[in-house]
Design a protein around this motif. Structure first.
Motif, PDB file in Angstrom:
ATOM      1  N   ALA A  24       0.797  -0.844  -0.157  1.00 24.99           N
ATOM      2  CA  ALA A  24       0.187  -0.474  -0.337  1.00 24.99           C
ATOM      3  C   ALA A  24       0.680   1.322  -0.017  1.00 24.99           C
ATOM      4  N   PHE A  25       1.988   0.913  -0.055  1.00 24.53           N
ATOM      5  CA  PHE A  25       3.303   2.197  -0.011  1.00 24.53           C
ATOM      6  C   PHE A  25       2.721   3.695   0.785  1.00 24.53           C
ATOM      7  N   GLU A  26       3.350   2.994   2.187  1.00 18.45           N
ATOM      8  CA  GLU A  26       3.039   3.946   3.480  1.00 18.45           C
ATOM      9  C   GLU A  26       3.481   5.022   2.782  1.00 18.45           C
ATOM     10  N   ARG A  27       2.350   5.816   3.194  1.00 19.99           N
ATOM     11  CA  ARG A  27       2.543   7.171   2.491  1.00 19.99           C
ATOM     12  C   ARG A  27       3.220   8.369   3.623  1.00 19.99           C
ATOM     13  N   PRO A  28       3.751   8.948   3.697  1.00 24.08           N
ATOM     14  CA  PRO A  28       4.626  10.054   4.304  1.00 24.08           C
ATOM     15  C   PRO A  28       3.344  10.647   5.122  1.00 24.08           C
ATOM     16  N   THR A  29       3.024   9.593   5.897  1.00 31.85           N
ATOM     17  CA  THR A  29       1.736   9.471   7.337  1.00 31.85           C
ATOM     18  C   THR A  29       1.847  10.720   8.370  1.00 31.85           C
ATOM     19  N   LEU A  30       0.597  10.745   8.245  1.00 31.78           N
ATOM     20  CA  LEU A  30      -0.483  11.995   9.239  1.00 31.78           C
ATOM     21  C   LEU A  30       0.387  11.882  10.829  1.00 31.78           C
ATOM     22  N   VAL A  31       1.327  13.445  10.746  1.00 36.57           N
ATOM     23  CA  VAL A  31       1.580  13.294  12.353  1.00 36.57           C
ATOM     24  C   VAL A  31       0.462  13.287  13.082  1.00 36.57           C
ATOM     25  N   ARG A  32      -0.359  13.234  13.409  1.00 40.38           N
ATOM     26  CA  ARG A  32      -1.251  12.718  14.304  1.00 40.38           C
ATOM     27  C   ARG A  32      -0.849  10.931  14.189  1.00 40.38           C
ATOM     28  N   GLU A  33      -1.583  10.329  12.913  1.00 34.66           N
ATOM     29  CA  GLU A  33      -1.418   9.150  13.122  1.00 34.66           C
ATOM     30  C   GLU A  33       0.223   8.373  13.888  1.00 34.66           C
ATOM     31  N   GLY A  34       0.913   9.315  13.287  1.00 35.33           N
ATOM     32  CA  GLY A  34       2.745   8.493  13.670  1.00 35.33           C
ATOM     33  C   GLY A  34       2.392   9.125  15.843  1.00 35.33           C
ATOM     34  N   VAL A  35       2.057  10.050  16.035  1.00 35.02           N
ATOM     35  CA  VAL A  35       2.210  10.474  17.209  1.00 35.02           C
ATOM     36  C   VAL A  35       0.861   9.082  17.847  1.00 35.02           C
TER      37      VAL A  35
ATOM     38  N   SER B 158       3.988  17.399  23.209  1.00 40.68           N
ATOM     39  CA  SER B 158       4.769  18.101  21.938  1.00 40.68           C
ATOM     40  C   SER B 158       6.099  18.618  21.672  1.00 40.68           C
ATOM     41  N   ALA B 159       6.409  18.901  22.990  1.00 41.29           N
ATOM     42  CA  ALA B 159       7.972  19.044  22.730  1.00 41.29           C
ATOM     43  C   ALA B 159       8.945  17.911  22.479  1.00 41.29           C
ATOM     44  N   ARG B 160       9.107  17.082  22.511  1.00 43.90           N
ATOM     45  CA  ARG B 160       9.300  15.757  23.491  1.00 43.90           C
ATOM     46  C   ARG B 160       9.399  15.129  21.409  1.00 43.90           C
ATOM     47  N   LEU B 161       8.505  15.072  21.167  1.00 49.22           N
ATOM     48  CA  LEU B 161       8.070  14.781  19.999  1.00 49.22           C
ATOM     49  C   LEU B 161       7.695  15.966  18.710  1.00 49.22           C
ATOM     50  N   GLY B 162       8.634  17.102  19.043  1.00 50.56           N
ATOM     51  CA  GLY B 162       8.475  17.955  18.532  1.00 50.56           C
ATOM     52  C   GLY B 162       7.232  19.169  17.145  1.00 50.56           C
ATOM     53  N   VAL B 163       6.446  18.470  18.172  1.00 51.27           N
ATOM     54  CA  VAL B 163       5.180  18.725  17.237  1.00 51.27           C
ATOM     55  C   VAL B 163       3.850  19.733  17.755  1.00 51.27           C
ATOM     56  N   SER B 164       3.498  20.146  16.696  1.00 55.44           N
ATOM     57  CA  SER B 164       2.040  20.780  18.360  1.00 55.44           C
ATOM     58  C   SER B 164       1.462  20.266  18.338  1.00 55.44           C
ATOM     59  N   ARG B 165       0.471  21.173  19.765  1.00 60.45           N
ATOM     60  CA  ARG B 165      -0.264  20.048  20.698  1.00 60.45           C
ATOM     61  C   ARG B 165      -1.263  19.877  19.839  1.00 60.45           C
ATOM     62  N   THR B 166      -1.412  20.061  19.042  1.00 61.42           N
ATOM     63  CA  THR B 166      -3.211  19.395  18.020  1.00 61.42           C
ATOM     64  C   THR B 166      -3.112  18.270  17.872  1.00 61.42           C
ATOM     65  N   PRO B 167      -1.865  18.019  17.079  1.00 59.10           N
ATOM     66  CA  PRO B 167      -2.007  16.353  16.538  1.00 59.10           C
ATOM     67  C   PRO B 167      -1.548  15.004  18.407  1.00 59.10           C
ATOM     68  N   VAL B 168      -1.208  16.263  19.078  1.00 58.24           N
ATOM     69  CA  VAL B 168      -1.076  15.112  20.177  1.00 58.24           C
ATOM     70  C   VAL B 168      -2.053  15.290  20.417  1.00 58.24           C
ATOM     71  N   ARG B 169      -3.507  15.991  20.861  1.00 58.66           N
ATOM     72  CA  ARG B 169      -4.536  15.981  21.697  1.00 58.66           C
ATOM     73  C   ARG B 169      -4.960  15.034  20.556  1.00 58.66           C
ATOM     74  N   GLU B 170      -5.157  15.133  19.701  1.00 63.58           N
ATOM     75  CA  GLU B 170      -6.076  14.208  18.340  1.00 63.58           C
ATOM     76  C   GLU B 170      -5.788  12.623  18.924  1.00 63.58           C
ATOM     77  N   ALA B 171      -4.531  12.429  18.957  1.00 68.22           N
ATOM     78  CA  ALA B 171      -3.837  11.115  19.098  1.00 68.22           C
ATOM     79  C   ALA B 171      -4.209  10.616  20.542  1.00 68.22           C
ATOM     80  N   MET B 172      -4.247  11.320  21.670  1.00 63.47           N
ATOM     81  CA  MET B 172      -4.961  11.028  22.912  1.00 63.47           C
ATOM     82  C   MET B 172      -6.406  10.816  23.280  1.00 63.47           C
ATOM     83  N   MET B 173      -6.798  11.962  22.177  1.00 67.29           N
ATOM     84  CA  MET B 173      -8.285  11.668  21.936  1.00 67.29           C
ATOM     85  C   MET B 173      -8.515  10.618  21.666  1.00 67.29           C
ATOM     86  N   ARG B 174      -7.965   9.951  20.619  1.00 69.52           N
ATOM     87  CA  ARG B 174      -8.498   8.190  19.880  1.00 69.52           C
ATOM     88  C   ARG B 174      -8.189   7.160  21.118  1.00 69.52           C
TER      89      ARG B 174
END
Lengths: 239, 239
Positions: A10-21, A46-62
DNA sequence: GCTGACTCGATTGTATACAATATCCACATG
DNA sequence: CATGTGGATATTGTATACAATCGAGTCAGC
């Protein structure tokens, strides 16, 4: 058209940030890298992963929906800690579902399923026998889960797989809460019994074997918890 | 300490916005207010609900995890549409789980559970008998789900409840995809049979009754789908 | 000395701004 | 006329800014 590769992954795409988190945190929690009850701050992650809070929040929601972490409004999230009643309940349900999965696997498994099952059990055996216990505890846990997952996959029932995935989470959390309890007792024989029944397409035998395995294992875990019910915070590697 | 009120309903706080959005959308989808496959844009929903995109996104994230909507990266979300294989699989699993739930309910139900069960069945009967079919279809669906939910609740197993909640979603979606098929056939007798077995604490009888009900109903749904497999877009209320 | 209210700091919840990606239509080209 | 390319538009993904809420420490009052 190059039909040579029938199933390219399936050619793993440059996966979404939130997916990676999500994957990262899920793996970390299931792997036991966070202690149960440990607090997870958005800003810190967010700081540890080098991304903003948004994808972190969405990942934690899941993850919350998955049952890996608890969320309290305005109070943050922490790794879920299962109470004893819920642990008991988990094994009750798992007995039924793993039994069903084994029965369906016996009926529906393909040749490649069979190979995957054999391979998974072999890997588990390789990690278990008498190696240092504490060192590869995580590996054993993950391989054990992987074997059971393979059985469910061999059932070829996506709905069942989805439900078992939920249970898998709880089982993993339980295993980390009972870390003192070492796993590979007579599980090998039981795993082998399940595998054999599945491969010989003996649905009811597979169901019996799976149920027996879950019941045995659950009883051991519960006994361990009853003996030392106050596991509380397992922060470091105790001797 | 005022011990008079043993269980006050937790005083529902000025609930989080994302929680409100989640509940609203979940109810709307389960109630069939969105057609299966219908696209859900963030901006449109934000505007309609009078909130920003953030809580909408977070709610939809949860709904995706619940299996109510499908999400494709950069392409938006749409109400989930179940393919026939998945519908079949749903009933296979549900037979097992509803059977377990009924058995556990027979063993563990309390007096208030019994009252709730009786009430739920009475409500369902009141809505079903021979009233206009199409008008209260939604109500029937919801009441049917409510009865089954009550059974699961009477089992007093939170893990099982959580899993059945997942299945419930699928069942609701299926019912909306097969709207032409009218529900209340001989379900009343089967519901009554389940209730009776549960109340008389006949675990295996309850399990049998529940499994039989699911099997019967699943077969009817599948037959309906086989007869008219191309339901596609059910936008309006057809005659 | 202890209890209560208040303020400050920190963290989460929501809204908005900016960037990246996909879809659609027009247009050139074979 | 069909097809492929290009850009315009719209929608999602991510980051950041602002508001609201919670917790702790402190100080006044009894």
């Amino acid at each position: 058209m190059t039909p040579s590769e029938v199933k390219l992954p399936a050619f793993e795409r440059p996966t979404l940030v939130r997916e990676g988190v999500y994957q990262h945190l899920r793996g970390a929690i299931l792997g036991g890298e966070f202690s149960p009850g440990e607090r997870l701050g958005e800003v810190e992650l967010s700081a540890r992963l080098g991304v903003s809070r948004t994808p972190v929040r969405e990942a934690m929601m899941r993850l919350t929906q998955d049952g890996l972490i608890d969320t309290e409004a305005n109070k943050g999230m922490r790794v879920r800690q299962l109470a004893l009643p819920e642990i008991t309940e988990t094994y009750v349900v798992r007995e039924e579902l793993d039994g069903l999965a084994a029965a369906l696997a016996a009926e529906h498994h393909t040749a490649s399923d069979a190979a995957a099952l054999r391979s998974a059990l072999a890997q588990l055996d390789a990690a278990s026998p008498s190696a240092d216990q504490s060192n590869n505890y995580r590996e054993q846990t993950l391989l054990d889960l992987a074997f059971h997952r393979r059985v469910v996959e061999a059932a070829h029932n996506a709905v069942l797989l989805s439900l078992c995935r939920d249970l898998e989470v709880r089982v993993a959390l339980i295993k980390h809460q009972t870390r003192t309890f070492n796993a590979y007792l007579h599980t090998h024989d039981q795993h082998a019994a399940i595998l054999e029944a599945v491969l010989s397409r003996d649905a009811e035998g597979a169901r019996r074997a799976a149920r027996h395995h879950v019941r045995t294992f659950g009883a051991l875990v519960l006994a361990d918890l009853a003996a030392a019910p106050a596991h509380a915070a397992h922060t470091g590697e105790t001797a």
